[in-house]
Design an enzyme around this catalytic site. Structure first.
Site, PDB file in Angstrom:
ATOM      1  N   ASP A  14      44.996  24.890   7.377  1.00  0.00           N
ATOM      2  CA  ASP A  14      45.318  23.506   7.761  1.00  0.00           C
ATOM      3  C   ASP A  14      46.672  23.060   7.226  1.00  0.00           C
ATOM      4  O   ASP A  14      46.799  21.992   6.608  1.00  0.00           O
ATOM      5  CB  ASP A  14      44.235  22.543   7.269  1.00  0.00           C
ATOM      6  CG  ASP A  14      42.838  22.945   7.686  1.00  0.00           C
ATOM      7  OD1 ASP A  14      42.704  23.556   8.754  1.00  0.00           O
ATOM      8  OD2 ASP A  14      41.880  22.657   6.946  1.00  0.00           O
ATOM      9  N   GLU A 181      40.871  17.577  17.040  1.00  0.00           N
ATOM     10  CA  GLU A 181      41.071  17.352  15.611  1.00  0.00           C
ATOM     11  C   GLU A 181      42.544  17.513  15.273  1.00  0.00           C
ATOM     12  O   GLU A 181      43.386  17.746  16.145  1.00  0.00           O
ATOM     13  CB  GLU A 181      40.227  18.334  14.795  1.00  0.00           C
ATOM     14  CG  GLU A 181      40.539  19.793  15.098  1.00  0.00           C
ATOM     15  CD  GLU A 181      39.645  20.777  14.362  1.00  0.00           C
ATOM     16  OE1 GLU A 181      39.129  20.435  13.287  1.00  0.00           O
ATOM     17  OE2 GLU A 181      39.476  21.906  14.866  1.00  0.00           O
TER      18      GLU A 181
END
Length: 488
Positions: A14, A181
């Site tokens: 991420d 997301e």
């Protein structure tokens, strides 16, 4: 612009990046591990050096009792008004948090909970008049709708008060693929761009983008969405997605993102979990075009030695200094009567960064029991330990445990864990790698167990983290000397 891939090897998922002048700073997720949210620095987007962690104090994240997979999810790092900002989800802990620091090396603030936001993967963006927008993925982590997903949402916030100034509004949420997301909002040439990940963080992972004239929309999707994906390809880097864009001083653009170096005949297993990669981006007719992510030439073999508890060491749900210290050059761990099955083991480790790896240490268990472990989580780990006149190898897989033992006549034994990709052909090559657990004797090394590595992978353990290898103590005092990680 030449980029190195993997950009940051091992369990560093991420990624988010920001440029300040000629300097780049990057932050990653850490889930239940501490210290949390490492911050890296680079001047060229190729060579990265860790300069600190956002979370260096236990009170900053409520990870002490979070379920496996909870904790620090998907930070966004930005720079505004002379401060570095990190927005992050403390999943199943404190909630959506804002951290600030004048220096990315820290120290960082205690973290303020943003009132009025229920979601994950928060992004921060400011418009020309200073209005701050927090855009996030509306996965509900609390209340009656826990587990529901309502796409991408956005609110204007007061970042200094950590408070939403309005009710959330629904935003463009992709092309219809599952789990939108990782939103990020950018301004370029009179347009606002909303980039997201969709398709889930598995083989269908992708990056898609939309644009509009205002930061709050409406947004129109790019005609070539998704602009990046490895699905249905034979590329060695799969699951590419969760990207963040950054421009260079000379006008070029790059994307940092997560991906997985898959192994096995069907590329079904990812021992190292989700890693950080980067790729070049060009702009065509007002839309970004991302190059596929390719592995670069392998770096030289890495050999790390020492017993210090610097920032490469991490622990589970607490800080390394809470369970270990350095005395006269030895890494000393104090057992608490628990092993690696415990959610809070007495364990400190480093991320496995190479498919071919050897981790070794001389363990002195004269006053206790302990050894080395290759860990995915408390239900999936392979251990080699010494105590009570025995060396014990252990495979622990989701409630199943098997052990192998051998007698030793000394409590001081060099233990080691080795991993290597499977070289076999045909169906024997379906698995990812092998893991050997062993110890040294005066007559030479002894492999006490050779285990299938596919069970310590992201796909089998169903984990968002990656392999961490290190030392642990079960009881008493255990010292580790000559700690060495070798990878290629």
């Amino acid at each position: 612009m030449r980029l190195a891939n993997p950009t940051i090897a091992g369990f560093y998922p991420d990624p988010s990046v920001v440029r300040v002048g000629d300097d780049y700073y990057l932050a990653c997720s850490t889930f239940e591990y501490l210290p949390g949210i490492p911050v890296f620095h680079s001047r060229d987007l190729v060579s990265w050096t860790r300069v600190g962690h956002v979370v260096g104090r236990p009170e900053q994240l409520a990870v002490g009792q979070v379920p496996t997979g909870g904790g620090a999810w998907a930070p966004t790092i930005r720079h505004h008004d002379g401060l570095f900002w990190v927005a992050v989800t403390d999943a199943l802990g404190r909630g959506t948090l804002l951290f600030t620091a004048p220096d990315p090396a820290g120290p960082w603030s205690d973290g303020a909970v943003v009132e009025g936001v229920d979601g994950i993967d928060p992004d921060l963006a400011w418009d020309a008049d200073g209005t701050c927008y927090l855009t996030y993925s509306a996965l509900r982590l609390s209340g009656d709708n826990m587990g529901a997903h309502d796409g991408i949402e956005q609110v204007r916030i007061d970042p200094y008060a950590a408070k939403a100034l309005e009710e959330p509004r629904s935003m463009w949420s992709g092309t219809g693929l599952m789990f939108p997301e990782a939103p990020h909002l950018y301004q370029r040439d009179g347009w606002w761009y909303l980039m997201i990940a969709e398709g889930g963080t598995e083989r269908g992972h992708a990056v898609s983008i939309a644009r509009g004239r205002r930061p709050d929309g409406p947004f129109e999707g790019a005609p070539a969405n998704p602009i990046l994906s490895a699905r249905s390809t034979s590329r060695p880097v799969q699951n590419t997605g969760h990207g963040d864009l950054v421009s260079t001083p000379d006008g070029e653009w790059a994307m940092v993102l997560l991906g997985m170096r898959t192994l096995g005949m069907t590329r079904a297993f990812s021992p190292l979990g989700r890693e950080t990669f980067a790729t070049r981006v060009t702009w065509v007719d007002g839309w970004p075009v991302a190059e596929p992510v390719h592995l670069t030439e392998p770096a030289a073999p890495v050999s790390l030695t020492g017993s210090g508890l610097d920032g490469d060491w991490i622990a589970v749900r607490r800080l390394p200094a809470d369970v270990a210290d350095v005395r006269a050059g030895s890494l000393v761990l104090r057992g608490e009567g628990t092993g690696m099955d415990d959610p809070r083991p007495v364990f400190v480790g480093v991320r496995q960064r190479h498919h071919r790896m050897r981790f070794s240490a001389e363990i002195d268990a004269g006053a206790g029991t302990g050894g080395l472990s290759l860990r995915y989580d408390e239900a999936h780990h392979y251990d080699i330990e010494v105590g009570d006149g025995l060396v014990t190898a252990r495979g622990r897989l989701s409630g199943l445990t098997q052990t192998w033992t051998a007698p030793v006549d000394t409590p001081r034994v060099t233990l080691w864990i080795e991993t290597a990709p499977v070289a076999a052909a045909g169906f024997d090559a379906l698995t990812s790698d092998t893991v050997r657990l062993g110890y040294d004797t005066p007559a030479g090394p002894v492999a006490l167990a050779t285990l299938d590595g596919r069970y310590l992978t992201a796909e089998t353990a169903a984990s968002f983290t990656g392999r961490v290898v290190g030392a642990y103590a079960v009881d008493g005092t255990v010292a580790a000397d000559a700690v060495r990680y070798e990878g290629s």
